[in-house]
Scaffold this active site. Structure first.
Site, PDB file in Angstrom:
ATOM      1  CG  HIS A   1      10.647  -2.995   1.249  1.00  0.00           C
ATOM      2  ND1 HIS A   1      10.041  -4.193   1.537  1.00  0.00           N
ATOM      3  CD2 HIS A   1      10.097  -2.575   0.083  1.00  0.00           C
ATOM      4  CE1 HIS A   1       9.160  -4.487   0.598  1.00  0.00           C
ATOM      5  NE2 HIS A   1       9.179  -3.524  -0.303  1.00  0.00           N
TER       6      HIS A   1
ATOM      7  CG  ASP B   1       1.082  -4.155  -0.211  1.00  0.00           C
ATOM      8  OD1 ASP B   1       1.010  -3.175  -0.987  1.00  0.00           O
ATOM      9  OD2 ASP B   1       2.038  -4.942  -0.228  1.00  0.00           O
TER      10      ASP B   1
ATOM     11  NE  ARG C   1       0.804   0.592  -6.620  1.00  0.00           N
ATOM     12  CZ  ARG C   1       1.935   0.396  -5.912  1.00  0.00           C
ATOM     13  NH1 ARG C   1       1.965  -0.462  -4.917  1.00  0.00           N
ATOM     14  NH2 ARG C   1       3.022   1.074  -6.197  1.00  0.00           N
TER      15      ARG C   1
ATOM     16  CB  SER D   1       2.856  -0.486  -1.552  1.00  0.00           C
ATOM     17  OG  SER D   1       3.350  -1.783  -1.763  1.00  0.00           O
TER      18      SER D   1
ATOM     19  CE  LYS E   1       5.461  -4.893   0.761  1.00  0.00           C
ATOM     20  NZ  LYS E   1       4.636  -4.169  -0.192  1.00  0.00           N
TER      21      LYS E   1
HETATM   22  N1  URA Z   1       7.909  -2.324  -3.229  1.00  0.00           N
HETATM   23  C1  URA Z   1       6.696  -2.452  -2.628  1.00  0.00           C
HETATM   24  O1  URA Z   1       6.534  -3.208  -1.679  1.00  0.00           O
HETATM   25  N2  URA Z   1       5.675  -1.712  -3.099  1.00  0.00           N
HETATM   26  C2  URA Z   1       5.813  -0.846  -4.119  1.00  0.00           C
HETATM   27  O2  URA Z   1       4.844  -0.194  -4.471  1.00  0.00           O
HETATM   28  C3  URA Z   1       7.068  -0.724  -4.744  1.00  0.00           C
HETATM   29  C4  URA Z   1       8.110  -1.486  -4.275  1.00  0.00           C
END
Ligand code: URA
Length: 436
Positions: free
Chosen positions: A82, A161, A168, A183, A187
């Site tokens: 990620h 999220d 956000r 966040s 996930k």
């Molecule tokens: N990627 C995400 O999933 N969340 C964030 O807050 C920033 C980048």
């Protein structure tokens, strides 16, 4: 709970208890806290921050806000990557099928565009027919069949999220270490991965523009990932100029296909970072005994066309048209293009990624309001990157746009992004650091 009390507590610098955070997330997911109040709370967090303990509880409450995938019965290592968000960052489109072609199981839950940065889901959805709202059984079947699935937060999976991410993005409350950590990791916990490679971006196009802030984010991510039982490895990478040569959803899919097809002449940074992060996944998951060995495996899967083939299988499995692999003309195309030329000759010293991201949003490739619909074909192609020579009046960028674009704003941002120097700039190192 009276949520107003929590807003006041955070505004005044207090620390929320685990019970307060749990209840807040439950109420918000149940639509019992209004967005205007949550926006105010998020802004208080922007100023006051979250402690480690608050971040850990928020991460786990968000992960538990819906169902959790469990792929423990699949024997191969489950590993994901990620990024904390960048401009032109299409690595996941290449890396997920590449890692699967190397033997990983990649259960990837991604995000949409966030602020000025692009999102993997928006890029995937620019492929005609592609679906990202996969349920648990579909996800599992696909992982069993081809080793990779790419989905979104849904009403069932990390709904907290799903709601907070959008809010956000629209309320300028993204770049806070605890919020980003919760966040991302919520996930990753919910998707059922065992190991995780994190690409923490720093530079003008990143949420953490300063290296020290990126280090802090990396360390927080690492700490909470380990506490959550995930194996984790982190690279801090450069995001001063866009990654690759395109920014915008279908343009980025096109570039990803080009690199997987062996046409990486102009996208060397994208290819290098994809290989580096895939190698990290192979080593972390134990599929490779060393970095050089992992890099060889990844390079072979790329050069042999296996990763491209796997991308075609992924697109087909998720309802998209796999013929785009051989015919990129089937991707959405913009009706108009505008070419921007260099005002004078010299070396390209900087292409400010944040301004390019903002220009792309102005063209319709990102959102500034909830009601905005995306133009999947809108975006920017860069014909020059940092360290290249440009002559006066030479085209250095092309804008792709449709009827909804604010072309004036986009062009103004684009022009402001370019710095030309008489001196050749120092070479850029994509990977700045490993953490911890
Ligand atoms: N990627 C995400 O999933 N969340 C964030 O807050 C920033 C980048």
């Amino acid at each position: 709970m009276v949520f107003l009390d929590l807003i006041e507590k955070k505004r005044d610098g207090g620390e929320l208890s685990a019970a307060e955070i749990d209840e807040m997330i439950g109420l918000y997911v149940g639509d019992d806290i209004a967005d205007y109040q949550m926006s105010s709370f998020l802004m208080a967090v922007m100023w006051r921050g979250l402690t480690n303990a608050e971040t850990a509880t928020l991460t786990w409450s968000m992960a538990e806000s819906g169902a959790r995938f469990d792929f423990s019965s699949l024997m191969e290592p489950k590993v994901d990557k990620h990024s904390t968000g960048g401009v032109g960052d299409k690595v996941s489109l290449l890396l997920a099928p590449l890692a699967a072609a190397c033997g990983c199981i990649v259960p990837m839950i991604s995000g949409r565009g966030l602020g000025h940065t692009g999102g993997t889901l928006d890029k995937l959805e620019s492929i005609p027919g592609f679906r990202v709202d996969l349920g648990h059984d579909e996800f599992r079947k696909q992982l069993e069949a081809i080793g990779v699935a790419m989905g979104s937060q849904t009403k069932e999976l990390v709904p907290a999220d799903r709601k907070l991410y959008e809010l956000r993005s629209l309320t300028a409350t993204i770049p806070e270490t605890g919020l980003i950590t919760a966040s991302i990791l919520s996930k990753k916990i919910a998707e059922g991965t065992e190991s995780l490679v994190l690409d923490v971006k720093t530079g003008s196009g990143a949420f953490m523009q300063r290296l020290d802030d990126a280090r802090q984010l990396a360390d927080r991510l690492h700490q909470i990932a380990i506490l959550s039982g995930l194996q984790c490895s982190i690279l801090i990478t450069e995001m001063d100029q866009p990654l690759g040569c395109t920014v915008g959803n279908s343009l980025e899919v096109r570039e990803a296909i080009a690199v997987l097809s062996g046409d990486a002449e102009r996208s060397t940074d994208l290819k290098e970072l994809t290989l580096e992060l895939t190698t990290e996944m192979l080593v972390l998951s134990g599929l490779s005994e060393s970095h050089p060995h992992g890099l060889r495996l990844a390079q072979q899967a790329l050069d042999s066309g296996k990763a491209l083939e796997r991308l075609g299988e992924l697109i087909e499995a998720q309802g998209g048209n796999p013929r785009i692999i051989d015919n990129i003309g089937l991707l959405p195309q913009s009706p108009h293009t505008t070419v921007v030329t260099a005002p004078y000759e010299g070396w390209v010293a900087c292409i400010d990624a944040r301004l390019i991201g903002a220009a792309t949003v102005a063209l319709g490739a990102g959102r500034t309001q909830r009601s905005d619909s995306l133009d999947p074909a809108a975006g920017i192609e860069l014909h020059a990157k940092c360290g290249q020579w440009v002559s006066r009046d030479e085209p250095w960028a092309t804008l792709y746009h449709g009827p909804g674009a604010d072309l004036g704003r986009a062009t103004m941002k684009l022009k402001a992004a370019l710095s030309i120097s008489p001196d050749k700039p120092a070479a850029i190192h994509l990977v700045k650091e490993r953490r911890p």
